[in-house]
Design a protein around this motif. Structure first.
Motif, short mmCIF file in Angstrom:
data_model
loop_
_atom_site.label_atom_id
_atom_site.label_comp_id
_atom_site.label_asym_id
_atom_site.label_seq_id
_atom_site.Cartn_x
_atom_site.Cartn_y
_atom_site.Cartn_z
N MET A 1 0.84 -1.18 0.00
CA MET A 1 0.00 0.00 0.00
C MET A 1 0.88 1.24 0.00
N ILE A 2 0.56 2.18 -0.83
CA ILE A 2 1.26 3.46 -0.85
C ILE A 2 0.38 4.46 -0.11
N ARG A 3 0.98 5.14 0.87
CA ARG A 3 0.24 6.12 1.68
C ARG A 3 1.03 7.41 1.73
N THR A 4 0.31 8.52 1.65
CA THR A 4 0.94 9.82 1.78
C THR A 4 -0.07 10.79 2.36
N SER B 1 -4.98 13.22 2.55
CA SER B 1 -4.39 11.88 2.63
C SER B 1 -4.76 11.10 1.38
N PHE B 2 -3.82 10.27 0.94
CA PHE B 2 -4.04 9.47 -0.26
C PHE B 2 -3.48 8.08 -0.02
N GLU B 3 -4.26 7.07 -0.36
CA GLU B 3 -3.80 5.67 -0.27
C GLU B 3 -4.07 5.00 -1.61
N LEU B 4 -3.10 4.24 -2.06
CA LEU B 4 -3.22 3.51 -3.32
C LEU B 4 -2.76 2.09 -3.11
N LYS B 5 -3.59 1.17 -3.54
CA LYS B 5 -3.17 -0.23 -3.57
C LYS B 5 -2.61 -0.46 -4.97
N PRO B 6 -1.28 -0.54 -5.08
CA PRO B 6 -0.69 -0.63 -6.42
C PRO B 6 -1.06 -1.93 -7.11
N GLU B 7 -1.34 -1.82 -8.39
CA GLU B 7 -1.57 -3.01 -9.19
C GLU B 7 -0.23 -3.68 -9.43
N ARG C 1 -8.73 11.43 1.16
CA ARG C 1 -9.43 11.97 2.32
C ARG C 1 -8.94 13.39 2.59
N TYR C 2 -9.90 14.28 2.83
CA TYR C 2 -9.61 15.64 3.26
C TYR C 2 -10.18 15.78 4.67
#
Length: 173
Positions: free
Chosen positions: A1-4, A107-113, A92-93
């Protein structure tokens, strides 16, 4: 998971910041995210839990399309969007009253393919930069374009410049 995530202080009341980001999302999102080529609200009514949208973006030269929905919406506190199409992401804001303004966290989360995994570190670094740019742009739009309490429509805060052109004066003879 990529989170920032990134947080910024905005010298505007929480009501103004929340309205600009959440209630007027479909009008204002392209203003703080220039990668958006096309954005549509695909459901009726005001932005609330269940509201759906569709966007086309061009991120670093790559065109992508996504459908999303609002999965959390607490007035003056938070709004969150989740993807309905791949890749899986959550945005998310969060809004918090601060002395003389508002603290906004993006906030941003991405489940990388699978195909993204070899480049995960580079993607993470890019998203870190993008998160900072998002909050800084929102702050700039609100603090320079809107005076406190002013509406957040796309034309709000745009100044009309008038140029007066006069006839040249002719010398008297």
């Amino acid at each position: 998971m990529i989170r920032t995530s990134a947080t910024v202080f905005i010298n505007r009341p929480i009501e103004t910041v929340y309205r600009f980001v959440s209630e007027d999302f479909f009008e204002n999102y392209p203003r703080w995210s220039p990668e958006v080529i096309r954005l549509e609200q695909t459901s009726e009514g005001p932005v609330r839990i269940g509201t759906t949208g569709w966007q086309i973006r061009r991120d670093r030269g790559v065109r992508n399309e996504a459908s999303f929905r609002v999965n959390e919406c607490t007035p003056l506190r938070t709004i969150s969007f989740v993807s309905m199409t791949g890749p899986s992401f959550t945005v998310r804001y969060s809004f918090e009253t601060a002395p003389r303004g508002t603290r906004l966290t993006f906030s941003f989360e991405l489940k990388p393919e699978l195909f993204m995994r070899p480049a995960q570190r580079a993607i993470q670094a890019a998203f870190d930069d993008d998160s900072r740019r998002v909050v800084d742009t929102i702050r700039s739009l609100l603090e320079t374009s809107l005076s406190p309490g002013q509406a957040s429509s796309p034309d709000a805060g745009e100044e009309l410049s008038l140029i007066h052109i006069s006839e040249p004066t002719r010398p008297t003879t």
